[in-house]
Scaffold this motif. Structure first.
Motif, PDB file in Angstrom:
ATOM      1  N   ALA A  64       0.830  -1.207   0.000  1.00  0.00           N
ATOM      2  CA  ALA A  64       0.000   0.000   0.000  1.00  0.00           C
ATOM      3  C   ALA A  64       0.861   1.252   0.000  1.00  0.00           C
ATOM      4  CB  ALA A  64      -0.925  -0.010   1.221  1.00  0.00           C
ATOM      5  N   LYS A  65       2.035   1.174   0.611  1.00  0.00           N
ATOM      6  CA  LYS A  65       2.929   2.329   0.652  1.00  0.00           C
ATOM      7  C   LYS A  65       3.322   2.744  -0.763  1.00  0.00           C
ATOM      8  CE  LYS A  65       6.394   2.038   3.478  1.00  0.00           C
ATOM      9  NZ  LYS A  65       7.724   1.618   4.020  1.00  0.00           N
ATOM     10  N   ALA A  66       3.737   1.779  -1.570  1.00  0.00           N
ATOM     11  CA  ALA A  66       4.141   2.088  -2.941  1.00  0.00           C
ATOM     12  C   ALA A  66       2.963   2.588  -3.761  1.00  0.00           C
ATOM     13  CB  ALA A  66       4.747   0.840  -3.595  1.00  0.00           C
ATOM     14  N   VAL A  67       1.784   2.007  -3.536  1.00  0.00           N
ATOM     15  CA  VAL A  67       0.589   2.435  -4.276  1.00  0.00           C
ATOM     16  C   VAL A  67       0.287   3.904  -4.009  1.00  0.00           C
ATOM     17  CG1 VAL A  67      -1.902   2.145  -4.486  1.00  0.00           C
ATOM     18  CG2 VAL A  67      -0.431   0.142  -4.410  1.00  0.00           C
ATOM     19  N   LEU A  68       0.372   4.313  -2.752  1.00  0.00           N
ATOM     20  CA  LEU A  68       0.093   5.706  -2.404  1.00  0.00           C
ATOM     21  C   LEU A  68       1.082   6.647  -3.074  1.00  0.00           C
ATOM     22  CD1 LEU A  68      -1.239   7.980  -0.821  1.00  0.00           C
ATOM     23  CD2 LEU A  68       0.115   7.328   1.172  1.00  0.00           C
ATOM     24  N   ILE A  69       2.370   6.332  -2.994  1.00  0.00           N
ATOM     25  CA  ILE A  69       3.383   7.213  -3.600  1.00  0.00           C
ATOM     26  C   ILE A  69       3.208   7.271  -5.109  1.00  0.00           C
ATOM     27  CG2 ILE A  69       5.854   7.573  -3.920  1.00  0.00           C
ATOM     28  CD1 ILE A  69       6.273   6.125  -1.230  1.00  0.00           C
ATOM     29  N   GLU A  70       2.972   6.118  -5.738  1.00  0.00           N
ATOM     30  CA  GLU A  70       2.785   6.089  -7.189  1.00  0.00           C
ATOM     31  C   GLU A  70       1.561   6.900  -7.606  1.00  0.00           C
ATOM     32  OE1 GLU A  70       2.652   1.916  -7.820  1.00  0.00           O
ATOM     33  OE2 GLU A  70       4.809   1.725  -8.193  1.00  0.00           O
ATOM     34  N   MET A  71       0.492   6.841  -6.800  1.00  0.00           N
ATOM     35  CA  MET A  71      -0.706   7.616  -7.122  1.00  0.00           C
ATOM     36  C   MET A  71      -0.405   9.118  -7.060  1.00  0.00           C
ATOM     37  SD  MET A  71      -4.413   7.690  -5.205  1.00  0.00           S
ATOM     38  CE  MET A  71      -4.993   6.181  -5.959  1.00  0.00           C
ATOM     39  N   ILE A  72       0.339   9.547  -6.047  1.00  0.00           N
ATOM     40  CA  ILE A  72       0.691  10.967  -5.925  1.00  0.00           C
ATOM     41  C   ILE A  72       1.512  11.418  -7.127  1.00  0.00           C
ATOM     42  CG2 ILE A  72       2.009  12.632  -4.566  1.00  0.00           C
ATOM     43  CD1 ILE A  72       1.297  10.952  -2.082  1.00  0.00           C
ATOM     44  N   VAL A  73       2.511  10.618  -7.496  1.00  0.00           N
ATOM     45  CA  VAL A  73       3.359  10.974  -8.635  1.00  0.00           C
ATOM     46  C   VAL A  73       2.542  11.031  -9.919  1.00  0.00           C
ATOM     47  CG1 VAL A  73       5.319  10.236 -10.043  1.00  0.00           C
ATOM     48  CG2 VAL A  73       5.442  10.052  -7.552  1.00  0.00           C
ATOM     49  N   GLU A  74       1.634  10.064 -10.098  1.00  0.00           N
ATOM     50  CA  GLU A  74       0.817  10.038 -11.306  1.00  0.00           C
ATOM     51  C   GLU A  74      -0.100  11.258 -11.380  1.00  0.00           C
ATOM     52  OE1 GLU A  74      -0.447   8.972 -14.929  1.00  0.00           O
ATOM     53  OE2 GLU A  74       1.199   8.047 -13.786  1.00  0.00           O
ATOM     54  N   GLU A  75      -0.650  11.678 -10.246  1.00  0.00           N
ATOM     55  CA  GLU A  75      -1.506  12.865 -10.240  1.00  0.00           C
ATOM     56  C   GLU A  75      -0.697  14.120 -10.571  1.00  0.00           C
ATOM     57  OE1 GLU A  75      -4.760  13.212 -10.017  1.00  0.00           O
ATOM     58  OE2 GLU A  75      -4.975  11.039  -9.959  1.00  0.00           O
ATOM     59  N   LEU A  76       0.562  14.188 -10.146  1.00  0.00           N
ATOM     60  CA  LEU A  76       1.425  15.319 -10.502  1.00  0.00           C
ATOM     61  C   LEU A  76       1.677  15.348 -12.004  1.00  0.00           C
ATOM     62  CD1 LEU A  76       3.950  15.222  -7.536  1.00  0.00           C
ATOM     63  CD2 LEU A  76       2.572  17.200  -8.197  1.00  0.00           C
ATOM     64  N   ARG A  77       1.875  14.183 -12.591  1.00  0.00           N
ATOM     65  CA  ARG A  77       2.084  14.120 -14.039  1.00  0.00           C
ATOM     66  C   ARG A  77       0.831  14.543 -14.795  1.00  0.00           C
ATOM     67  NH1 ARG A  77       5.029   8.386 -15.133  1.00  0.00           N
ATOM     68  NH2 ARG A  77       4.943   9.158 -17.264  1.00  0.00           N
ATOM     69  N   ARG A  78      -0.340  14.156 -14.280  1.00  0.00           N
ATOM     70  CA  ARG A  78      -1.588  14.572 -14.930  1.00  0.00           C
ATOM     71  C   ARG A  78      -1.815  16.067 -14.793  1.00  0.00           C
ATOM     72  NH1 ARG A  78      -5.826   9.889 -12.841  1.00  0.00           N
ATOM     73  NH2 ARG A  78      -4.866   8.117 -13.940  1.00  0.00           N
ATOM     74  N   LYS A  79      -1.375  16.615 -13.683  1.00  0.00           N
ATOM     75  CA  LYS A  79      -1.541  18.055 -13.454  1.00  0.00           C
ATOM     76  C   LYS A  79      -0.715  18.857 -14.449  1.00  0.00           C
ATOM     77  CE  LYS A  79      -2.916  21.447 -10.531  1.00  0.00           C
ATOM     78  NZ  LYS A  79      -4.305  21.723 -10.139  1.00  0.00           N
ATOM     79  N   ARG A  80       0.450  18.339 -14.817  1.00  0.00           N
ATOM     80  CA  ARG A  80       1.341  19.035 -15.769  1.00  0.00           C
ATOM     81  C   ARG A  80       1.727  18.070 -16.899  1.00  0.00           C
ATOM     82  NH1 ARG A  80      -0.482  22.600 -13.139  1.00  0.00           N
ATOM     83  NH2 ARG A  80       0.630  24.012 -11.704  1.00  0.00           N
ATOM     84  N   PRO A  81       0.759  17.699 -17.750  1.00  0.00           N
ATOM     85  CA  PRO A  81       1.010  16.660 -18.758  1.00  0.00           C
ATOM     86  C   PRO A  81       2.017  17.062 -19.833  1.00  0.00           C
ATOM     87  CG  PRO A  81      -1.113  17.706 -19.133  1.00  0.00           C
ATOM     88  CD  PRO A  81      -0.615  18.220 -17.819  1.00  0.00           C
ATOM     89  N   ARG A  82       2.211  18.358 -20.039  1.00  0.00           N
ATOM     90  CA  ARG A  82       3.096  18.801 -21.128  1.00  0.00           C
ATOM     91  C   ARG A  82       4.497  19.140 -20.650  1.00  0.00           C
ATOM     92  NH1 ARG A  82      -1.070  22.845 -24.406  1.00  0.00           N
ATOM     93  NH2 ARG A  82      -2.707  21.256 -24.774  1.00  0.00           N
ATOM     94  N   SER A  83       4.755  18.982 -19.381  1.00  0.00           N
ATOM     95  CA  SER A  83       6.063  19.359 -18.838  1.00  0.00           C
ATOM     96  C   SER A  83       7.035  18.185 -18.918  1.00  0.00           C
ATOM     97  CB  SER A  83       5.919  19.816 -17.381  1.00  0.00           C
ATOM     98  OG  SER A  83       7.178  20.014 -16.802  1.00  0.00           O
ATOM     99  N   GLN A  84       8.099  18.354 -19.725  1.00  0.00           N
ATOM    100  CA  GLN A  84       9.104  17.319 -19.849  1.00  0.00           C
ATOM    101  C   GLN A  84       9.898  17.181 -18.554  1.00  0.00           C
ATOM    102  OE1 GLN A  84       9.272  15.314 -22.413  1.00  0.00           O
ATOM    103  NE2 GLN A  84      10.938  14.112 -21.530  1.00  0.00           N
ATOM    104  N   LYS A  85      10.103  18.308 -17.866  1.00  0.00           N
ATOM    105  CA  LYS A  85      10.847  18.278 -16.599  1.00  0.00           C
ATOM    106  C   LYS A  85      10.097  17.438 -15.561  1.00  0.00           C
ATOM    107  CE  LYS A  85      12.581  22.017 -14.936  1.00  0.00           C
ATOM    108  NZ  LYS A  85      12.698  23.413 -14.442  1.00  0.00           N
ATOM    109  N   VAL A  86       8.789  17.594 -15.518  1.00  0.00           N
ATOM    110  CA  VAL A  86       7.994  16.821 -14.570  1.00  0.00           C
ATOM    111  C   VAL A  86       8.051  15.332 -14.908  1.00  0.00           C
ATOM    112  CG1 VAL A  86       5.637  16.356 -13.764  1.00  0.00           C
ATOM    113  CG2 VAL A  86       6.443  18.707 -13.976  1.00  0.00           C
ATOM    114  N   THR A  87       7.969  15.024 -16.196  1.00  0.00           N
ATOM    115  CA  THR A  87       8.010  13.624 -16.627  1.00  0.00           C
ATOM    116  C   THR A  87       9.318  12.960 -16.225  1.00  0.00           C
ATOM    117  OG1 THR A  87       6.539  14.083 -18.490  1.00  0.00           O
ATOM    118  CG2 THR A  87       7.872  12.087 -18.602  1.00  0.00           C
ATOM    119  N   GLU A  88      10.427  13.654 -16.469  1.00  0.00           N
ATOM    120  CA  GLU A  88      11.737  13.085 -16.162  1.00  0.00           C
ATOM    121  C   GLU A  88      11.950  12.938 -14.658  1.00  0.00           C
ATOM    122  OE1 GLU A  88      13.818  11.781 -18.295  1.00  0.00           O
ATOM    123  OE2 GLU A  88      12.376  12.266 -19.878  1.00  0.00           O
ATOM    124  N   GLN A  89      11.543  13.965 -13.906  1.00  0.00           N
ATOM    125  CA  GLN A  89      11.724  13.903 -12.472  1.00  0.00           C
ATOM    126  C   GLN A  89      10.820  12.848 -11.851  1.00  0.00           C
ATOM    127  OE1 GLN A  89      14.100  15.399 -10.970  1.00  0.00           O
ATOM    128  NE2 GLN A  89      13.599  14.748  -8.879  1.00  0.00           N
TER     129      GLN A  89
END
Length: 626
Positions: free
Chosen positions: A79-104
């Motif tokens: 569950a720990k990994a699921v929570l972190i992955e969900m947060i990261v995925e939501e950040l990517r959706r928030k800024r879908p066009r940012s290459q810097k966000v994708t790489e980080q």
């Protein structure tokens, strides 16, 4: 017909004040890590507060709200990994066009992968001392081998497999040797950089239903939150019952001492994790009266109606200072609505009558109050479909349901007394004493007498009503209507069957003489009494009687088995696994009980039951072999 029992942004309890306080706190601590606890019993309104918080941030582009429901991820391995992955995925959706966000984001997810491997390294069983894999390791490595080689299982040779084990062993050694604190520090730095790249001023993670999770899932989620406690601009709002979380801590760390100093270890764990706790208060009389009124008007008029909207605004003003008055009054309602509509008048009248007992009986829990109202409306709808709704008065039904819900022994007495004619002389005597205390010497011996007096004082009096339709429509609580109206002389037999095993054996001849309909009536009466037993860790009185009836009237064996299967597993004592061999003589029933026994032996919610079921199965197998 009913009000949905789930989280809602329609605020009937003025919880917006709590939600706004949480938002204010998050904004004030915008550059600091923050953890906020919203605590309360199940049904207290925690999920609705999270929804309000989310809505209040919805129009801010530089704020990201992530909703995480731990209960939905109950079956996930980590569950720990699921929570972190969900947060990261939501950040990517928030800024879908940012290459810097994708790489980080990719860098952060690599850290998560490290956590997964590190977590499983011990479970793999590739011990550094022996190098001997356990069966699960072999399965995982076999899958990896087939994937890497692009071949089927039959093409994996022993030499190739051994090479894969050796290389995997080397990799796991690297994981074991890696410095976990350094990995955690690197994760926090990389995640903070991810927030910077995404131009997020505040990350707010709303964690819900944590108290519904199994202990391991709850602790995994809390440990994930702990990773973020040093990440700037990250906030967690955790909705959970403190008692359930403390239970999860105790279950997950059973070897810890019970307490240290004035507080338990479980309490210390929670307090270190949650910086700011909010405890939702129970509803008092005034709040309950307002809440019931709003629920009834919402049910009658609908959410979009002017009556409900205007009444809600007035209620919010009153809920700011609920100690100043008893709730909604007609003068204020008349002014706010330009009159008092019939639906509102009826709702206010009924709420005023039942709120005192409902507030106390439901312990101020909004969900319990809402369920009471929903059940009442559902029963009225059933009566309408059956065609006797004109024989029901909603105020009388509400009063009967108060007894059914909060004083079942009083409800039983009322049902028995009114079974023949619809009127109860004992109830009439009780209401007479309440209205004229001087007549108390003639008061019948009512169960729970003090509560009964308070209940009897509620308008309307019930003695003047035919109670049979009300008992009929509420009989889902107990089988009292179907049994007490015709048991008569069989009451003595029911009493015997609730006695000692010797008394039950002595009643065997009487049971044998019962007609089928009589056996079923006695069975139903006993089943209702066993169902209502407070303690199922010990065999309740009446179980031996049920067994004897089913033994002599085989058509009741399946209903008895179904009843046993429906008992809550977590509350059952070991008694339930034995004594049924001579009862379940029908082959299909016996086979189904054997399957039930296996299920009890495999479950982990009740260890004493599991041990007893396992022992019973071994004994049965031994007998069959000999």
């Amino acid at each position: 017909m009913i009000v949905a029992d789930n989280e809602t942004a329609v605020d009937l309890l003025y919880y917006e004040a709590i939600a706004r306080t949480v938002v204010r706190l998050v904004n004030e601590k915008s550059d600091e890590p923050l953890s906020v606890g919203v605590h309360g019993d199940w049904g207290a309104g925690k999920s609705s507060i999270l929804m309000m918080v989310e809505n209040m941030f919805s129009d801010q582009d530089r704020v990201l709200c992530v909703r995480f429901n731990g209960w939905l991820f109950q079956g996930f391995e980590d569950a720990k990994a699921v929570l972190i992955e969900m947060i990261v995925e939501e950040l990517r959706r928030k800024r879908p066009r940012s290459q810097k966000v994708t790489e980080q984001a990719k860098k952060v997810l690599k850290r998560v992968d490290w956590m997964k491997v590190a977590r499983r390294a011990g479970a793999y069983g590739l011990t550094l001392a022996t190098g001997i894999p356990n069966p699960e390791t072999i399965k995982d490595l076999g899958t990896a081998a087939r994937s890497l080689m692009g071949k089927g299982a039959e093409d994996v040779s022993p030499e190739t497999f051994a090479g894969l084990v050796e290389s995997s062993d080397e990799f796991l050694r690297e994981v074991a040797d890696d410095n976990a604190p350094e990995q955690m520090h690197a994760f926090r730095e990389e995640f903070a950089e991810l927030l910077e790249d995404a131009e997020i001023d505040r990350l707010i993670v709303l964690v819900d239903d944590l108290d519904r999770c199994l202990p391991n899932t709850a602790i995994e989620t809390l440990e994930a939150i702990r990773l973020f406690l040093f990440v700037p601009r990250a906030s967690f709002v955790i909705a959970a019952d403190e008692g359930m979380i403390e239970y999860a801590v105790r279950q997950h760390f059973p070897d810890l001492p019970i307490s240290t100093g004035p507080a338990t270890y479980a309490r210390n764990y929670l307090e270190k994790l949650i910086q700011v706790p909010f405890r939702l208060p129970s509803l008092g009389y005034a709040e309950t009266r307002i809440y019931v009124t709003l629920l009834l008007v919402l049910n009658a008029c609908g959410e979009e109606s002017d009556e409900f909207q205007n009444l809600t605004e007035l209620a919010r003003e009153l809920l700011r200072r609920p100690w100043k008055g008893p709730g909604l009054d007609r003068k204020a309602v008349d002014k706010a609505l330009g009159g008092v509509p019939v639906a509102v008048e009826r709702a206010m009248e009924l709420a005023g009558r039942i709120a005192p007992i409902l507030a106390d009986g439901a312990r101020g829990n909004p969900r319990q109050i809402k369920r009471f109202i929903n059940t009442m409306m559902l029963r009225l709808a059933i009566a309408e479909e059956r065609g006797f709704d004109d024989e029901l008065n909603i105020s009388v039904l509400a009063k009967v349901m108060l007894a059914e819900r909060f004083a079942p022994e009083l409800y039983d007495a009322m049902a028995r007394g009114s079974a023949s004619t619809g009127a109860s002389e004992e109830l009439a005597a009780l209401e007479t004493v309440v209205s004229a205390p001087s007549a108390e010497d003639s008061l019948p011996d009512w169960p729970n007498l003090e509560w009964a007096k308070q209940w009897a004082a509620i308008d309307p009096p019930l003695a003047e009503h035919d109670l049979r339709p009300y008992v009929f429509v509420t009989r889902d609580r107990r089988s009292v209507f179907g049994s007490v109206t015709s048991l008569g002389e069989l009451d003595e037999l029911v009493a015997k069957l609730q006695g000692t095993p010797l008394q039950v054996r002595q009643a065997a001849a009487e049971i044998a003489r019962l007609q089928s309909i009589e056996a079923e009536q006695v069975f139903d009466a006993l089943r209702a009494k066993v169902r209502d037993a407070d303690d199922l860790t010990q065999e309740p009185l009446g179980v031996k009687g049920l067994a004897e009836i089913a033994r002599q009237h085989s058509f009741l064996q399946q209903p008895l088995l179904s009843f046993v299967q429906d008992l809550p597993i977590s509350k059952l004592g070991p008694w339930v696994v034995t004594g049924w061999a001579s009862v379940f003589s029908e082959p299909e029933v016996a086979s189904e009980f054997s399957t039930t026994l296996k299920g009890w032996a495999k479950q982990d919610d009740n260890k004493p039951l599991k041990a007893a079921a396992t022992a019973a199965m071994k004994l049965t197998n031994k007998r069959e072999q000999t």
